[in-house]
Design an enzyme around this catalytic site. Sequence first.
Site, short mmCIF file in Angstrom:
data_model
loop_
_atom_site.label_atom_id
_atom_site.label_comp_id
_atom_site.label_asym_id
_atom_site.label_seq_id
_atom_site.Cartn_x
_atom_site.Cartn_y
_atom_site.Cartn_z
CG MET A 39 39.75 35.72 44.89
SD MET A 39 39.07 33.92 44.44
CE MET A 39 40.35 33.82 43.26
CE LYS A 53 30.71 53.93 27.65
NZ LYS A 53 31.44 53.76 26.23
CE1 TYR A 70 47.96 32.11 49.14
CE2 TYR A 70 46.92 34.07 48.55
CZ TYR A 70 46.82 32.83 48.86
OH TYR A 70 45.43 32.10 48.86
#
Length: 822
Positions: A767, A492, A718
């Site tokens: 990201m 799964k 950042y």
Amino acid sequence: MSIPLQKAITVLKAEFIGLSPDSSFDHISIDSRSLQNGEGTLFFALKGPNHNGHDYIEDLILKGVQHFVVEEVPENKIPNANFLVVPDTVRALQKIAAYYRGLFDFPIIGLTGSNGKTIVKEWLNFLLSPDYNIIRSPKSYNSQVGVPLSVIAINEKHNLGIFEAGISTINEMDHLQQIIQPTMGVLTKIGSAHDEGFENRSQKILEKLKLFTTTPLIIYKKDPLVDDSLTVFLKENPLIDRQLFSWSFTDETATVLILNVLKSSTSTQIFYRFASTENQIEVPFHDDASIENAISCLMVLLYLKYPIEVIQNRMALLYPVEMRLEVKNGIHNCSIIDDSYSSDFQSLKIAFDFLESQKQNPKKTVILSDIFQSGFSNEELYSKVAQLIKDNRISRVIGIGKTISSFQKLFSNCTVFESTQAFLEQFDDLSFNNETILIKGARSFEFERIVQRLVLKTHETVLEIDLNAISHNLNFFKSKLEEKVKIMVMVKAFGYGNGGLEIAKLLEHHQVDYLGVAFADEGIALKSGGVKVPIMVLNPESTSYEAIIQYQLEPEIYSLKGLHAFLKIAKEKKLENFPIHIKLDTGMHRLGFEANTLPELINTLKGNTSVRITSILSHLATSDDPQHFDFANAQIALFESLSSQLISQLQINPIRHILNTSGISNFPKAQYDMVRLGIGLYGVSNDSNEQKYLENVGTLKSLISQIRTIPAGDSVGYGRRFMAEKTTKVATIPIGYADGIARLWGNQVGYVVIHNQKAPILGSICMDMLMVDVTEIICQEGDDVIIFGESPTVVEMANAIQTIPYEVLTSISQRVKRVFFR
């Protein structure tokens, strides 16, 4: 190879039971699944802790196999088969190989050591192949079974052999020595691999040296521990005129003294003294392991008295050895099996077996270059290749090279090109769609260019999945099971983030009993990919019942509402005995029938013929926590009580299962009829002692996109969360939280590994990128970066960010390409 059956009976001192010993065999097999088995096969029914070749004899007879080496004849008397009965089929395989080795009289190089055996073997093959017709171990076939299979491939045209031997404990090398019988021995680097199988390092070295019991020449690196062991070995195994050919970085008494090693970013110059003469070579590597392996090869060339100019020219052309078969996603729904650096007859057989185990499309295509150094004439070689292709039901053949092109008529549905460039020029006309493609070529054909055209393009970060490690971990847990206990493996969540279909195919190849998925769409994807193993859907929604029935999946039923909904559809479709699985809640309080719902459950199912209860299951909440083992035992006791009520009231005989991965290890008496293996398959255990026996499955890799140097006072990323206190060299890696790397792993909590050195993560993870400190690491743009794998492990990452390994693995984004290799 063609051996009379009567000769095998004599060599093995076997009891013969069958029709007639007056026949012969030309192929030896231990794998019942291989499509290469046929009339000329002698099948050895090997027994192991997790398999028994005797179980497949009837199926093999249906495929045409007639000759079997067994430890006992099947109970059902089988006509039309010959049985050679022996006490131990593994030893019998080794005896046949030793007999066969004795039929040939040419030099054999035997390799052993902890590390580098396969690389040195492949490099020696490259360095010596212009002058010899070489037979060598395919891939890393160096085990008690791999060595005999390698030696049996010798034929009359070979005039040099290179075989490696690996051992993991005492008394194993004696058997391999009798099979290989080397005339030249090479001892590669001695390290920590398999230390656990020996009392100490000295015992391990002595065991490895047994390969050279009758070898007149031993090549090795001088080292105090090796020298001491060698002294003992020579005393125990005296041999007239034995020669020791040694090398060292420091010991002046060595035959070859390495004077200096000068590294650059792309190559290394090695200065050495031999026979009072100083020389140098250059190799295209700068890591220490490759340098030592190259020196082992240099020693062989020096002993064989190769001219220095030849040595220098050939050593400069050494290359990274690809020791694995990789599965990659291809264009137009194709699957690509990349074996683009190897083309020899023995490894072709291995590649075909791998192709069959991993095929994700019924159509199978092979792109094959000219084959070198087979030991056969071209006519005999390509006739054998054509027969292999026929036996393996290959749909299409693309031959590249002048020699294979001249034999095009031997192959059906075959297109040929004289060069890789010619193939690439017509690539767009060849129409690759919905097929599994094996790409297998000699290095000179540069088939990596073909791979590049066929592989689906994604970004530069990949998750490499080691299929051998999955097989190892599966067998580790199988070894804990009682006889006849079945095993369900959970695939799964995209195989716990590792890749669902490819792993399911491998598990099907290993003949697991069930696969488990969470939702119907996961099971549908596996069924659509050709998986035939029964698949249980653990969390089915009622809206998916129609699709579950259509794709012959098996739902877990955990509520009366769900049961009534499924029975309604089953009756509408006039189903008979459709398999379902009943989930009981024994304390997890997540899903399942509780004790007070059992009477209504029994009344609903009594007399119902639309469905059949295939299994009854529950789930342990604390199987991994010793502090709550009492609770787990209470769950097991309740499961026993509730499941027994169902069995008694409904007069059924279902499979019962409650154990997950931790349960398999911690509650062996509760195995019932089946267990469910999950995270353990992927190399993760909550038990630090057990973790040592599992192999790492997934390695998340990226590369350095850019390197910059910033002065003290500058910031990174950042929010300026990292401020440089000194001049700092910063590398940017193209992977971020959108790929599944938790932001909590940033700000110098975590690290990546570059050239075996830790590079701390600087500032916030972005990201799509993260930045690391490489001030103390010699590296350049394009170099590989390990995000997790052997180090850091997913367990280490999970502990640092206060989560569990499951979350780390399953968070890896689908945009990260999965590469499967064996």
